[in-house]
Design an enzyme around this catalytic site. Structure first.
Site, PDB file in Angstrom:
ATOM      1  N   TYR A  33       0.820  -1.212   0.000  1.00 49.46           N
ATOM      2  CA  TYR A  33       0.000   0.000   0.000  1.00 49.46           C
ATOM      3  C   TYR A  33       0.850   1.256   0.000  1.00 49.46           C
ATOM      4  CZ  TYR A  33       0.688   1.210   4.965  1.00 49.46           C
ATOM      5  OH  TYR A  33       1.222   1.601   6.160  1.00 49.46           O
ATOM      6  N   ARG A  52       7.680   4.065  -4.980  1.00 47.54           N
ATOM      7  CA  ARG A  52       7.806   3.075  -3.905  1.00 47.54           C
ATOM      8  C   ARG A  52       6.782   1.955  -4.078  1.00 47.54           C
ATOM      9  NH1 ARG A  52       7.515   5.159   2.178  1.00 47.54           N
ATOM     10  NH2 ARG A  52       5.327   5.371   1.612  1.00 47.54           N
ATOM     11  N   ARG A 100      -8.379 -20.038  -2.060  1.00 46.88           N
ATOM     12  CA  ARG A 100      -7.316 -19.895  -1.056  1.00 46.88           C
ATOM     13  C   ARG A 100      -6.229 -20.948  -1.215  1.00 46.88           C
ATOM     14  NH1 ARG A 100      -5.105 -20.799   3.736  1.00 46.88           N
ATOM     15  NH2 ARG A 100      -4.676 -19.039   5.119  1.00 46.88           N
ATOM     16  N   HIS A 102      -1.715 -20.701  -0.425  1.00 46.57           N
ATOM     17  CA  HIS A 102      -0.628 -19.761  -0.155  1.00 46.57           C
ATOM     18  C   HIS A 102       0.104 -19.327  -1.430  1.00 46.57           C
ATOM     19  CE1 HIS A 102      -1.186 -20.866   4.019  1.00 46.57           C
ATOM     20  NE2 HIS A 102      -0.135 -20.181   4.426  1.00 46.57           N
ATOM     21  N   LEU A 207       4.604 -21.554  15.052  1.00 48.30           N
ATOM     22  CA  LEU A 207       3.172 -21.678  15.304  1.00 48.30           C
ATOM     23  C   LEU A 207       2.917 -22.973  16.075  1.00 48.30           C
ATOM     24  CD1 LEU A 207       0.454 -20.212  14.582  1.00 48.30           C
ATOM     25  CD2 LEU A 207       0.095 -22.153  13.069  1.00 48.30           C
TER      26      LEU A 207
HETATM   27  N1  PLP Z   1       2.998 -23.656  10.886  1.00 45.79           N
HETATM   28  C1  PLP Z   1       2.439 -22.706  10.125  1.00 45.79           C
HETATM   29  C2  PLP Z   1       3.252 -21.496   9.762  1.00 45.79           C
HETATM   30  C3  PLP Z   1       1.113 -22.832   9.673  1.00 45.79           C
HETATM   31  O1  PLP Z   1       0.557 -21.863   8.925  1.00 45.79           O
HETATM   32  C4  PLP Z   1       0.375 -24.003  10.025  1.00 45.79           C
HETATM   33  C5  PLP Z   1      -0.993 -24.198   9.560  1.00 45.79           C
HETATM   34  O2  PLP Z   1      -1.544 -23.418   8.835  1.00 45.79           O
HETATM   35  C6  PLP Z   1       1.007 -24.971  10.804  1.00 45.79           C
HETATM   36  C7  PLP Z   1       2.305 -24.765  11.231  1.00 45.79           C
HETATM   37  C8  PLP Z   1       0.274 -26.236  11.230  1.00 45.79           C
HETATM   38  O3  PLP Z   1      -0.701 -25.913  12.185  1.00 45.79           O
HETATM   39  P1  PLP Z   1      -2.017 -26.837  12.367  1.00 45.79           P
HETATM   40  O4  PLP Z   1      -1.525 -28.208  12.674  1.00 45.79           O
HETATM   41  O5  PLP Z   1      -2.745 -26.200  13.507  1.00 45.79           O
HETATM   42  O6  PLP Z   1      -2.769 -26.797  11.067  1.00 45.79           O
END
Ligand code: PLP
Length: 283
Positions: A33, A52, A100, A102, A207
């Site tokens: 943006y 930019r 959807r 990635h 995560l």
């Molecule tokens: N790590 C990342 C960065 C994720 O985006 C995900 C799931 O989308 C996971 C790990 C796996 O998480 P889960 O087992 O809760 O799907």
């Protein structure tokens, strides 16, 4: 109250201006943006803002959605339509609307261009100038809180796209010391040379995968040696087996890492047994 917004090539009443639920800006923050200042009806620094924008778009593999001249016309038009004397124009460009996933959309989609304008009160600004303002200092955590399942997924999107371009399913993210943190949308595991199940600790800024935790719970007390610790790319390439976990793929065998065969180069028996075990418990 702003009067109109620009979305999908149209000027719409502000209240009814909407983006699609599968817009990649919303789903992944797959967007960039710019903000233009408007002073006494004039737009300041148009050229450097557009330059930019062009650079930001190029860095995420996108071109400009229209010519500089056409964008400039729309920025001026949104100022006029909102009768803006002093304020700001926000311009967002997203990779567009697509099912959807990635990785970038396989077939080209139209970028979404969103523009909104908001007025500022010059008298209020003058007061801040006269009095000065306070600041506080906080740690710079930008792009750093991997433990939060945030929709700010631009870095993950770029990594997954690198995997797709390389003909791979997933990209394992590697920290400055050469340790695998996790996949772009999965948790990463190996069966080490010694036969231990190794996956990074969730205390180490990844995560906390629900599938990861579910698998650990499912096999608790079953005699596996589990080591929640970091493993390096070097260790991974020497591992007996490797796999990833996620809600989208359960327990999925990894047979090569950077083209290096893991173990026999075929899904390993431990991984396949873990998949069965996980599905029996969670599914
Ligand atoms: N790590 C990342 C960065 C994720 O985006 C995900 C799931 O989308 C996971 C790990 C796996 O998480 P889960 O087992 O809760 O799907």
């Amino acid at each position: 109250m702003p009067r109109e917004a620009f979305v999908d090539g149209r000027y719409l009443p502000f209240d009814s201006a909407k983006v699609h639920v599968e817009d990649r800006g919303l789903q992944f923050s797959d967007s960039v943006y710019e903000v233009f200042a408007v002073r006494e009806g004039r737009i300041l620094e148009m050229a450097p803002h557009l330059a930019r924008l062009k650079r930001s778009l190029a860095e995420i593999g996108q071109g400009m959605p229209m010519s500089d001249a056409a964008l400039g016309v729309h920025v001026r038009e949104i100022v006029l339509r909102n009768r803006l004397a002093d304020g700001l124009v926000y311009l967002q460009v997203t990779r567009g609307v697509s099912k959807r996933d990635h990785a970038f959309p396989a077939t080209a989609v139209r970028q979404s261009v969103i523009m909104t304008a908001r007025s500022a009160d010059p008298a209020k600004a003058a007061k801040s100038v006269a009095a000065g303002v306070a600041v506080i200092c906080v740690p710079d955590i930008r792009w750093g809180r991997c433990d939060i399942k945030s929709t700010a997924l631009l870095a993950n999107v770029l990594a997954k796209q690198q995997a797709r371009t390389a003909g791979a399913y997933e990209a394992w993210l590697v920290d400055e010391s050469g340790f695998v943190t996790e996949g772009s949308s999965t948790n990463a595991w190996i069966v080490s040379e010694a036969g231990a199940l190794v996956t990074r600790s969730i205390r180490d800024n990844i995560l906390p995968g629900v599938t990861r935790a579910g698998l650990l719970a499912a096999i608790a007390g079953e005699g596996y040696t589990v080591e929640e610790r970091s493993f390096s790319v070097v260790e991974a390439k020497k591992a007996r087996e490797a796999f990833i976990t996620a809600a989208s793929s359960f327990v999925l065998p990894v047979v090569t890492v950077d083209s290096t065969k893991i173990g026999t180069g075929r899904p390993g028996p431990v991984t396949l047994a873990l998949r069965e075990r996980y599905l029996a418990e969670a599914g």
